[in-house]
Design an enzyme around this catalytic site. Structure first.
Site, PDB file in Angstrom:
ATOM      1  N   CYS A  17      53.092 -15.967  23.281  1.00 58.45           N
ATOM      2  CA  CYS A  17      52.178 -16.886  23.956  1.00 58.45           C
ATOM      3  C   CYS A  17      50.776 -16.318  24.048  1.00 58.45           C
ATOM      4  CB  CYS A  17      52.690 -17.154  25.370  1.00 58.45           C
ATOM      5  SG  CYS A  17      54.403 -17.687  25.409  1.00 58.45           S
ATOM      6  N   ARG A  40      49.125 -17.853  18.497  1.00 53.81           N
ATOM      7  CA  ARG A  40      50.140 -17.092  19.234  1.00 53.81           C
ATOM      8  C   ARG A  40      51.299 -17.986  19.685  1.00 53.81           C
ATOM      9  NH1 ARG A  40      48.075 -12.174  20.799  1.00 53.81           N
ATOM     10  NH2 ARG A  40      49.727 -11.957  22.344  1.00 53.81           N
ATOM     11  N   TRP A  93      54.847 -20.025  22.973  1.00 55.24           N
ATOM     12  CA  TRP A  93      55.814 -19.838  21.888  1.00 55.24           C
ATOM     13  C   TRP A  93      57.147 -19.681  22.598  1.00 55.24           C
ATOM     14  CZ3 TRP A  93      58.657 -15.434  19.643  1.00 55.24           C
ATOM     15  CH2 TRP A  93      59.166 -15.709  18.366  1.00 55.24           C
ATOM     16  N   ASN A 106      52.698 -14.132  29.422  1.00 60.71           N
ATOM     17  CA  ASN A 106      53.001 -13.855  28.015  1.00 60.71           C
ATOM     18  C   ASN A 106      53.970 -12.677  27.989  1.00 60.71           C
ATOM     19  OD1 ASN A 106      53.130 -13.156  25.336  1.00 60.71           O
ATOM     20  ND2 ASN A 106      51.202 -12.021  25.397  1.00 60.71           N
ATOM     21  N   GLY A 107      55.157 -12.891  27.474  1.00 64.94           N
ATOM     22  CA  GLY A 107      56.146 -11.802  27.435  1.00 64.94           C
ATOM     23  C   GLY A 107      57.534 -12.343  27.708  1.00 64.94           C
ATOM     24  N   GLU A 133      56.876 -10.082  -0.708  1.00 63.40           N
ATOM     25  CA  GLU A 133      55.786 -10.671   0.080  1.00 63.40           C
ATOM     26  C   GLU A 133      55.497 -12.097  -0.381  1.00 63.40           C
ATOM     27  OE1 GLU A 133      52.624 -11.274   2.800  1.00 63.40           O
ATOM     28  OE2 GLU A 133      54.527 -10.194   2.771  1.00 63.40           O
ATOM     29  N   LYS A 186      55.690 -15.331   2.137  1.00 63.72           N
ATOM     30  CA  LYS A 186      54.550 -16.246   2.310  1.00 63.72           C
ATOM     31  C   LYS A 186      55.000 -17.679   2.024  1.00 63.72           C
ATOM     32  CE  LYS A 186      52.148 -14.158   3.840  1.00 63.72           C
ATOM     33  NZ  LYS A 186      52.468 -13.483   4.824  1.00 63.72           N
ATOM     34  N   GLU A 246      57.250 -18.978   4.771  1.00 61.95           N
ATOM     35  CA  GLU A 246      56.523 -19.140   6.038  1.00 61.95           C
ATOM     36  C   GLU A 246      55.798 -20.481   6.100  1.00 61.95           C
ATOM     37  OE1 GLU A 246      54.801 -15.044   7.948  1.00 61.95           O
ATOM     38  OE2 GLU A 246      54.227 -15.405   5.876  1.00 61.95           O
ATOM     39  N   HIS A 271      74.356 -10.533 -10.808  1.00 61.88           N
ATOM     40  CA  HIS A 271      75.488 -10.068  -9.984  1.00 61.88           C
ATOM     41  C   HIS A 271      75.742 -11.012  -8.798  1.00 61.88           C
ATOM     42  CE1 HIS A 271      75.459  -6.524 -12.435  1.00 61.88           C
ATOM     43  NE2 HIS A 271      74.223  -6.227 -12.084  1.00 61.88           N
ATOM     44  N   LYS A 320      51.682 -15.443  15.469  1.00 64.34           N
ATOM     45  CA  LYS A 320      50.949 -14.405  14.745  1.00 64.34           C
ATOM     46  C   LYS A 320      51.426 -13.000  15.089  1.00 64.34           C
ATOM     47  CE  LYS A 320      47.633 -12.969  12.057  1.00 64.34           C
ATOM     48  NZ  LYS A 320      47.926 -13.085  10.641  1.00 64.34           N
TER      49      LYS A 320
HETATM   50  C1  BG6 Z   1      54.900 -12.139  12.331  1.00 58.49           C
HETATM   51  C2  BG6 Z   1      53.760 -12.763  11.527  1.00 58.49           C
HETATM   52  O1  BG6 Z   1      54.963 -12.687  13.601  1.00 58.49           O
HETATM   53  O2  BG6 Z   1      54.717 -10.741  12.478  1.00 58.49           O
HETATM   54  C3  BG6 Z   1      53.753 -12.101  10.151  1.00 58.49           C
HETATM   55  O3  BG6 Z   1      53.996 -14.152  11.400  1.00 58.49           O
HETATM   56  C4  BG6 Z   1      53.560 -10.604  10.330  1.00 58.49           C
HETATM   57  O4  BG6 Z   1      52.718 -12.636   9.366  1.00 58.49           O
HETATM   58  C5  BG6 Z   1      54.596  -9.991  11.265  1.00 58.49           C
HETATM   59  O5  BG6 Z   1      53.654  -9.997   9.086  1.00 58.49           O
HETATM   60  C6  BG6 Z   1      54.198  -8.592  11.685  1.00 58.49           C
HETATM   61  O6  BG6 Z   1      53.015  -8.678  12.454  1.00 58.49           O
HETATM   62  P1  BG6 Z   1      52.044  -7.436  12.609  1.00 58.49           P
HETATM   63  O7  BG6 Z   1      50.939  -7.939  13.478  1.00 58.49           O
HETATM   64  O8  BG6 Z   1      52.820  -6.337  13.250  1.00 58.49           O
HETATM   65  O9  BG6 Z   1      51.581  -7.062  11.229  1.00 58.49           O
END
Ligand code: BG6
Length: 613
Positions: A2, A27, A76, A102-103, A487, A491, A494, A510, A608
């Site tokens: 959050c 967030r 969140w 937040n937490g 990666e 992406k 996501e 396999h 994020k």
């Molecule tokens: C996720 C993000 O919450 O955390 C990803 O959506 C990110 O994009 C991952 O790679 C790790 O976050 P950070 O801030 O530790 O690099």
């Protein structure tokens, strides 16, 4: 996780709070809410389910409201669904205390039973409502004032939290506390601000205090007071830091989305890292305190991170192994904490994190410290928790990254790991200074090559539509090409909501090959000269099952017979091809996302930086 914002001062609080939330929506965007007060008038609470716009529409419908103080939240969801009932702010039944959080409160059930036993009732299934009512309980039971009640809660509640509170008895005062989750407070000529992250208040001030764990405080009349767990005033020990980000860095500008803006900012971000950490075409880590002698003493490197940060580790592992004999182990931070193997002596743990706040990565760092292992953090957000706990810190100069799916921070972290591998190899005598200079010159040519890829985005956009209806997509490659596929696939998942998998190309036969049928897109990354024949055999393998093969490779490798489409990256040293391949994979994910009408900046269910375990 959050985002919280708070303000008290002479300006219109509602506008400042809603503006701040727009800068924190990465967030969490499950629901949002605001509590505002005009001097000593009664509090007004407005909450809305879903994206922030829903809350803004509700507040605007209230017409012209005056407010001099307030707190706000974007959510969140972790405890309770995304409904308005679970949206913050939460309050005591008599609205005596209202708060945002937040937490996560790990023992909220036990605390809830205690409060139920003391006559409290609950309207939501959130841990936060329990937290706010626990403050109310201690405040009313011991009458020791806000700090006494807050400190009792800080001891009694387990988990992580950053909270902002408003007390009926204290108009025009915002109280706050921190344990584990990020919290900054700042001041301008017209008022005091608090927030989970810098972009929320950068418009008003670039001078901030980083609240420490187990600290609380109060903002009022243009002053901020900090207290420790004993309730003592520790304001004089607090250091005011200046943020070197520009407000424009946090704005979208003329871009439709932050993701494409940040993809386009990668050449600049890579340049920034090379400028800071190289001198005379040699790696320069002097400012960080990592000496050649220390690197020479290393036998083992652990690379720890989550999501894309972990994927940086995967590519780096291949490069360190290619250049040196130093042992490398890459671990998902969320798993690492619970692995039982003993960490080797003479080792360094590198914790990679864009936000510097990811709880799993922070806990992994703490485990290394407990085992007496030196820690190096590679982080993009100055002053965040991970660099404040690490022995050494390397900041990536990517600027604020707002889109949830990281792009420019990933590329900056990769550059830093290239430099680390080169410095380690030179310290170990595996490469000479002149070889290092050659590598550095090659790295300094990357930004232009990235620009040339970005100047031809249409070459990727043309593929987007054929992915929109797909159920499965595979990214395959060998060794380092497989690591970059991880990666690329992350992406893609996501921001497109299409199931995709990265697989070592040699592993497909396999098992996973059973999923490759007519029309299934298979992206094959083939940039390593010594593996090109093997990779072409794998292209043939999936092609023979009817797959649509898109090869990302170099012009010198003639793969046109083995693939339907070819994307050629500019020539570069084979160690650094990942930095060019990833641009194409990010663009593919972005264009498929918008072709599906998805907002790539705020993919569902993600946030994020996740500050909970
Ligand atoms: C996720 C993000 O919450 O955390 C990803 O959506 C990110 O994009 C991952 O790679 C790790 O976050 P950070 O801030 O530790 O690099």
């Amino acid at each position: 996780m959050c985002g919280i914002v708070g303000y008290v001062g002479k300006e219109e609080a509602t506008k400042i709070l809603l503006d701040g939330l727009t800068k924190l929506e990465y967030r969490g965007y499950d629901s949002a809410g605001i509590a505002i007060r005009n001097k000593s008038e009664d509090l007004r609470i407005v909450r809305a389910e879903g994206v922030l716009k829903n809350l803004i529409d509700k507040v605007n419908a209230l017409g012209d409201i005056k407010s001099t103080s307030g707190i706000a939240h974007t959510r969140w969801a972790t405890h309770g669904d995304q409904s308005e009932r679970n949206a913050h702010p939460h309050s005591s039944n008599d609205n005596f205390i209202v708060g945002v959080h937040n937490g996560i409160i790990e023992n909220f059930q036990e605390l809830k039973e205690k409060l139920l036993h003391n006559g409290y009732t609950f309207y939501s299934n959130t841990d936060t409502e329990v937290l706010i009512k626990l403050v109310d309980y201690y405040y009313k039971k011991y009458k020791g004032g806000p700090i006494d009640a807050i400190n009792k809660v800080m001891v009694r509640a387990r988990g992580s939290f950053a909270i902002a509170l408003m007390f009926k008895d204290f108009p025009d005062e915002i109280w706050f506390a921190k344990k584990g989750s990020p919290l900054i407070v700042g001041k301008s000529d017209t008022g005091c601000f608090l927030a989970s992250d810098i972009p929320a208040i950068l418009k008003h001030t670039n001078k901030v205090y980083y609240v420490e764990d187990f600290q609380s405080g109060c903002m009022k009349n243009n002053s901020i007071i900090f207290y420790d767990l004993n309730g003592d005033d520790v304001t004089s020990s607090m250091e005011l830091k200046t943020i070197d980000w520009q407000l424009s860095d946090t704005e979208k500008g003329n871009y439709p989305f932050y993701m494409i803006k940040e993809i386009e900012e990668q050449p600049k971000a890579v340049w920034a890292c090379l400028n800071v950490y190289t001198k005379n075409d040699l790696v320069d880590f002097d400012s960080i305190g990592i000496t050649k002698g220390y690197l020479k003493s290393l036998d083992m490197v652990y690379i720890l991170g989550c999501g894309s940060a972990y994927n940086v580790g995967r590519v780096s592992e291949c490069i360190i192994e290619e250049l040196t004999d130093v042992g490398v182990r890459v671990e998902l931070a969320s798993e690492f904490k619970y692995r039982c193997y003993k960490l080797k002596k003479n080792s360094l743990a590198i914790i990679i994190s864009q936000s510097g706040e990811t709880k799993d990565s922070y806990e992994a760092l703490q485990k290394c410290k407990e085992e007496g292992i030196k820690t190096l953090s590679i982080v993009n957000v100055k002053g965040s928790a991970i660099p404040r706990a690490a022995d050494y810190n390397i900041y990536t100069y990517a600027g604020p990254e707002i889109a949830v799916a990281t792009t420019k921070a990933y590329s900056s972290q990769l550059i830093i790991m290239y430099l680390f591998a080169l410095a380690l190899a030179e310290a170990k005598g595996d490469i000479s200074q002149s070889e290092m200079k050659t590598y550095i010159k090659e790295l300094k040519a990357l930004p232009d090559k990235m620009e040339s890829i970005l100047s031809n985005k249409a070459s990727v956009q043309k593929f987007a539509n054929q992915f929109v209806s797909k159920k499965d997509v595979f990214f395959i490659g060998r060794e380092m090409d497989y690591a970059i596929c991880e990666e690329g696939s992350l992406k893609f998942k996501e921001v497109t909501y299409i199931h995709s998998e990265a697989k070592p190309a040699g592993e497909l036969k396999h098992g996973t090959l059973s999923l490759v049928t007519t029309g299934v897109p298979v992206i094959v990354v083939a940039t390593q000269p010594e593996l090109i024949e093997k990779s072409m055999a794998n292209m043939e393998e999936v092609k023979s099952r009817g797959a649509n093969v898109i090869a990302i490779t170099l012009e010198e490798f003639n793969v046109s017979n083995s693939s339907k489409y070819q994307i050629y990256i500019p020539k570069t040293n084979k160690l650094f091809t990942s930095s060019l391949v990833i641009i194409y994979l990010q663009l593919l994910a972005y264009y498929v996302s918008i072709a599906k009408g998805i907002n790539p900046d705020q993919p569902r269910n993600l946030a994020k930086s996740v500050t909970v375990e």
